[in-house]
Design a protein around this motif. Structure first.
Motif, PDB file in Angstrom:
ATOM      1  N   ALA A  81      54.129  37.836  25.568  1.00 44.91           N
ATOM      2  CA  ALA A  81      54.086  39.216  26.057  1.00 44.91           C
ATOM      3  C   ALA A  81      52.898  39.980  25.486  1.00 44.91           C
ATOM      4  O   ALA A  81      52.226  40.731  26.202  1.00 44.91           O
ATOM      5  N   ASP A  82      52.609  39.799  24.193  1.00 44.32           N
ATOM      6  CA  ASP A  82      51.499  40.509  23.559  1.00 44.32           C
ATOM      7  C   ASP A  82      50.158  40.124  24.170  1.00 44.32           C
ATOM      8  O   ASP A  82      49.224  40.924  24.186  1.00 44.32           O
ATOM      9  N   ALA A  83      50.049  38.893  24.683  1.00 43.10           N
ATOM     10  CA  ALA A  83      48.798  38.429  25.282  1.00 43.10           C
ATOM     11  C   ALA A  83      48.609  38.932  26.706  1.00 43.10           C
ATOM     12  O   ALA A  83      47.613  38.593  27.350  1.00 43.10           O
ATOM     13  N   GLY A  84      49.552  39.742  27.198  1.00 46.25           N
ATOM     14  CA  GLY A  84      49.451  40.235  28.562  1.00 46.25           C
ATOM     15  C   GLY A  84      50.024  39.285  29.590  1.00 46.25           C
ATOM     16  O   GLY A  84      50.004  39.572  30.789  1.00 46.25           O
ATOM     17  N   LEU A  85      50.516  38.136  29.113  1.00 47.10           N
ATOM     18  CA  LEU A  85      51.229  37.220  29.996  1.00 47.10           C
ATOM     19  C   LEU A  85      52.659  37.730  30.140  1.00 47.10           C
ATOM     20  O   LEU A  85      53.018  38.764  29.582  1.00 47.10           O
ATOM     21  N   VAL A  86      53.497  37.015  30.866  1.00 47.13           N
ATOM     22  CA  VAL A  86      54.831  37.512  31.158  1.00 47.13           C
ATOM     23  C   VAL A  86      55.877  36.593  30.539  1.00 47.13           C
ATOM     24  O   VAL A  86      55.935  35.397  30.849  1.00 47.13           O
ATOM     25  N   ASP A  87      56.676  37.147  29.656  1.00 47.20           N
ATOM     26  CA  ASP A  87      57.837  36.422  29.133  1.00 47.20           C
ATOM     27  C   ASP A  87      59.005  36.656  30.079  1.00 47.20           C
ATOM     28  O   ASP A  87      59.324  37.803  30.411  1.00 47.20           O
ATOM     29  N   VAL A  88      59.644  35.576  30.495  1.00 45.01           N
ATOM     30  CA  VAL A  88      60.646  35.624  31.560  1.00 45.01           C
ATOM     31  C   VAL A  88      62.001  35.211  31.011  1.00 45.01           C
ATOM     32  O   VAL A  88      62.139  34.157  30.382  1.00 45.01           O
ATOM     33  N   GLU A  89      63.012  36.040  31.247  1.00 46.24           N
ATOM     34  CA  GLU A  89      64.405  35.676  31.012  1.00 46.24           C
ATOM     35  C   GLU A  89      65.138  35.788  32.345  1.00 46.24           C
ATOM     36  O   GLU A  89      64.877  36.717  33.129  1.00 46.24           O
ATOM     37  N   VAL A  90      66.042  34.851  32.614  1.00 40.31           N
ATOM     38  CA  VAL A  90      66.795  34.888  33.861  1.00 40.31           C
ATOM     39  C   VAL A  90      68.274  34.688  33.567  1.00 40.31           C
ATOM     40  O   VAL A  90      68.654  34.136  32.537  1.00 40.31           O
ATOM     41  N   MET A  91      69.104  35.120  34.522  1.00 37.59           N
ATOM     42  CA  MET A  91      70.545  34.958  34.423  1.00 37.59           C
ATOM     43  C   MET A  91      71.087  34.842  35.843  1.00 37.59           C
ATOM     44  O   MET A  91      70.841  35.727  36.643  1.00 37.59           O
ATOM     45  N   PRO A  92      71.741  33.742  36.245  1.00 36.85           N
ATOM     46  CA  PRO A  92      72.265  32.651  35.418  1.00 36.85           C
ATOM     47  C   PRO A  92      71.338  31.448  35.295  1.00 36.85           C
ATOM     48  O   PRO A  92      71.676  30.514  34.582  1.00 36.85           O
ATOM     49  N   GLY A  93      70.200  31.396  36.002  1.00 42.33           N
ATOM     50  CA  GLY A  93      69.307  30.256  35.898  1.00 42.33           C
ATOM     51  C   GLY A  93      68.257  30.329  36.981  1.00 42.33           C
ATOM     52  O   GLY A  93      68.138  31.334  37.698  1.00 42.33           O
ATOM     53  N   MET A  94      67.471  29.266  37.114  1.00 44.19           N
ATOM     54  CA  MET A  94      66.442  29.222  38.152  1.00 44.19           C
ATOM     55  C   MET A  94      66.814  28.283  39.288  1.00 44.19           C
ATOM     56  O   MET A  94      66.150  28.264  40.318  1.00 44.19           O
ATOM     57  N   THR A  95      67.858  27.483  39.114  1.00 44.72           N
ATOM     58  CA  THR A  95      68.549  26.866  40.244  1.00 44.72           C
ATOM     59  C   THR A  95      69.697  27.809  40.560  1.00 44.72           C
ATOM     60  O   THR A  95      70.597  28.006  39.734  1.00 44.72           O
ATOM     61  N   VAL A  96      69.665  28.418  41.754  1.00 39.50           N
ATOM     62  CA  VAL A  96      70.547  29.542  42.047  1.00 39.50           C
ATOM     63  C   VAL A  96      71.389  29.262  43.291  1.00 39.50           C
ATOM     64  O   VAL A  96      70.839  29.133  44.386  1.00 39.50           O
TER      65      VAL A  96
END
Length: 704
Positions: A81-96
């Motif tokens: 996040a500090d580098a300007g990139l994107v930290d990603v959290e998801v719920m419940p997953g990336m197979t949806v």
């Protein structure tokens, strides 16, 4: 960590072979247009955009990559996040599953302004209020298969997230079972009558001992035995213990009667009773001229045994819990077979070749504590004590600080992380019976879950990485293996029972247990009956793993161009783990707020209305700040069309059960509170609805 700085990106990768023998050189591309173009022209399914650049001799372009040490996963997220990139959290997953939504939380020093869907007409993107220093979105996918989301930041910066939308979990569980039964060999003239066959999704060819299709050399065993061959009946039985089907149970009985007992498995009338034949198949071993361990005593591979005793145990549950379903044997007879096979795992390989099952974690053996309990309930107390003694010996072997947690067929293997959590569970729950100290049990539990995590994709925002186990090639090859979901069960068990902060592992564990459903080729007719290999004959078929590389060769020896395998191989082991892990979990997540993993939830004042969509509909876990409990229906399911109502203000749960036995007048539930107390009751269901009162000590304080 390696982090790209401003105006630098990594958009393509491949592996260059220096020679026929060399493993190759991994290459990342800042500008991948030319290389990716060649790969796509050769058939590769590369999906992320790539670019090219032409410079004159006088022009220059500078790109920068920065190496940075970080202490742990949280520090890694902050660095991203500090580098300007994107930290990603998801719920419940990336197979949806398409009957659920996915919530996405994004952190960056350059905030994401909007999300763009690849298929705008089939995707709903909704902005949610910010929480915990992150920007939140809710997304619903209706188009099955791969779905790319593009994150837009100021300065034309873009990040791509790869999701996979599936049918509902319960639909997939049932379709997979139906497909396996359709591919059963049914010819009494063949020695392999009853075998559940392998299937080639690309050519729609059914494999068998008379046709190994494109599988060559020693790997032909994949068709009849070992983990690949034995995983199909293990999954089929595990699914039917939850959702029984008369035709599917009959197919299992045929497999047991004609292929297993007296064929694959030695009977009680033979020496080394319950022994299981290994590769290449039981017929060649039984008819071998070699009377020793390379021929007629090729019954020494402990990895084979748990799949068969898991199958027998599930058949026991079917006969016990679903009396309307015909079975060839009684519940007790299946249970005795399960016990004999489990005992043989510990004794037969040792007697034949001195191969100990005590120091190797084995897929599907996590059902042994359940088997011990079933034996006790059935009055087989001597057998229960004998098997528990073997299990306790294995627990002690792994709790030993000097134990190698990774030893398998290879110097390092990730196949044990379901087993090690089951061993840790037994050590933590009953250290006296297992013969270990509480401190040693706790240390082992922490050590083995740390190992599970360092072999698992967590920071990578793609469905084929997040929650997947990693082998020696990390994310370069063979992801979404069977241990993605089996290890996901382990993460969820640890998060629900042992973790001081359960929420990060609840997110990762649930993403893991959903992840490899992306390999199932399923869909309605309007979607071609599946994303990977369309066609009605492939509806319910599955791939054995995912290949993220642009090209290469699968473990079974077939060329690929990124995507799923067309053979299922061992993936049904993963689906076994997914059935065991299936639960609806309500939690107060510090990032997403009050959430429902594996279900749909509506909140009204102090009342929650929950519709389970986990596929099994028997388990509800609550991890709220004001209430922690676990509810399990032992002989019924939650109705899919009626909500579970949790009233936090008045302290009760209301549910409408769907009993396993249609004529049942009552259902049995087990309720466990956060202090370890358990309550088991049989409740009358004359009025169909059950109301469970919660102890006053557990009720939250409600301000009026």
């Amino acid at each position: 960590m390696l982090l790209p700085e401003a105006d630098t990106s990594l958009e393509y990768w491949d592996v260059h072979k220096d020679s026929a023998e060399a493993s190759g050189t991994w290459c990342a591309y800042i500008l991948g247009g030319a290389a990716a173009g060649e790969a796509v022209a050769g058939g590769t399914r590369w999906r992320q955009p790539t670019h090219s650049l032409s410079l004159s001799p006088a022009e220059q372009r500078r790109y920068r990559l920065r190496f940075q040490w970080v202490a742990d996963y949280e520090a890694a997220r902050r660095a991203i996040a500090d580098a300007g990139l994107v930290d990603v959290e998801v719920m419940p997953g990336m197979t949806v599953p398409n009957d659920l939504h996915v919530d996405i939380a994004l952190a960056s020093s350059i905030p994401v302004e909007r999300i763009e869907a690849e298929f705008t007409g089939d995707t709903v993107v909704q902005r949610l209020p910010d929480r915990a220093g992150r920007r939140l979105w809710r997304v619903r996918f209706s188009r099955l298969g791969e779905n790319r989301l593009t994150l837009h930041q100021p300065g034309a910066r873009q990040t791509f997230l790869e999701f996979f939308a599936t049918e509902p979990v319960e639909t997939m569980m049932k379709k997979r079972a139906t497909f396996i039964v359709k591919r059963q060999h049914r010819d009494p003239s063949k020695w392999y009558d009853g075998l559940f066959g392998e299937w080639n999704m690309e050519t729609q060819v059914l494999l068998g001992p008379d046709n190994y299709d494109r599988i060559k050399g020693w790997r032909i065993y994949e068709v009849t035995c070992d983990d690949p061959g034995l995983s199909k009946p293990a999954y089929l039985a595990t699914k039917n213990a939850e959702h029984p089907d008369v035709a599917e149970v009959a197919a299992l009985d045929r497999y047991i009667d004609t292929f297993v007992w007296g064929g694959l498995q030695r009977t009680t009338q033979e020496a080394y009773a319950y022994g299981l034949y290994g590769i290449p198949d039981w017929k060649q071993n039984r008819e071998s001229s070699d009377p020793g361990p390379k021929g007629r005593l090729h019954i020494w591979r402990p990895y084979d045994y748990p799949h068969i005793f898991a199958m027998y145990l599930a058949m026991h549950r079917i006969a016990r819990d679903h009396p309307a379903i015909p079975t060839h044997q009684s519940a007790r007879d299946y249970l005795v077979r399960a016990y004999g096979t489990a005992l043989a795992m510990f004794t037969v390989p040792m007697r034949v070749v001195m191969w100990s099952a005590y120091r190797t974690g084995i897929c599907n053996e996590c059902v042994i504590p359940e088997l011990v309990s079933a034996l006790t309930t059935a009055g087989l107390t001597r057998e229960a004590a004998t098997l528990e003694a073997h299990w306790a010996r294995k627990v002690r072997a792994f709790v030993d600080p000097k134990a190698d947690l990774f030893k398998s067929e290879y110097p390092f293997d990730s196949t044990a992380f379901e087993s090690t959590q089951a061993l840790a569970r037994s050590a933590l729950d009953d250290p006296v019976a297992m013969g270990v100290s509480k401190a040693a049990a706790r240390a082992f539990a922490e050590r083995q879950i740390a190992a599970n995590l360092f072999c698992r994709g967590w920071l990578e925002p793609a469905y084929y990485y997040l929650g997947s186990d990693y082998r020696r090639t990390a994310g370069d090859a063979y992801t979404l293996t069977y241990m993605a979901q089996m290890g996901g069960w382990a993460l969820l068990d640890h998060a629900l029972n042992d973790a001081d902060d359960p929420h990060p592992l609840l997110r990762l564990g649930y993403a893991s247990q959903l992840s490899a459903w992306a390999l199932l080729n399923s869909g309605p007719a309007s979607a071609g009956h599946g994303y990977w290999y369309p066609g009605e004959e492939n509806d319910g078929a599955a791939g054995g793993g995912f290949e993220p590389a642009p090209s290469g060769t699968t473990w079974l020896g077939q060329p690929h161009h990124r995507g799923t395998w067309y053979y299922s191989c061992e993936i049904d082991l993963g689906f076994c783990g997914a059935v065991r892990a299936a639960a609806t979990i309500v939690a107060d997540d510090p990032i997403f707020g009050q959430v429902c993993h594996g279900g749909i939830m509506e909140t009204f004042a102090h009342t929650l209305r929950i519709w389970p969509r986990d596929g099994v509909r028997r388990r509800l876990n609550v991890r709220l700040q004001s209430l922690r409990l676990d509810l399990v229906l032992l002989d019924a399911r939650f109705r899919a069309d009626r909500p579970i109502i949790l009233n936090l203000g008045e302290g009760w749960i209301s549910l409408t059960p769907e009993p396993f036995a249609p004529s049942a007048s009552g259902v049995t539930f087990e309720l466990r509170y956060d202090d370890g107390r358990k309550r088991k009751e049989v409740v009358d269901i004359t009025d169909s609805q059950i109301v469970i009162r919660l102890p006053a000590a557990r009720l939250p304080r409600v301000q009026r």
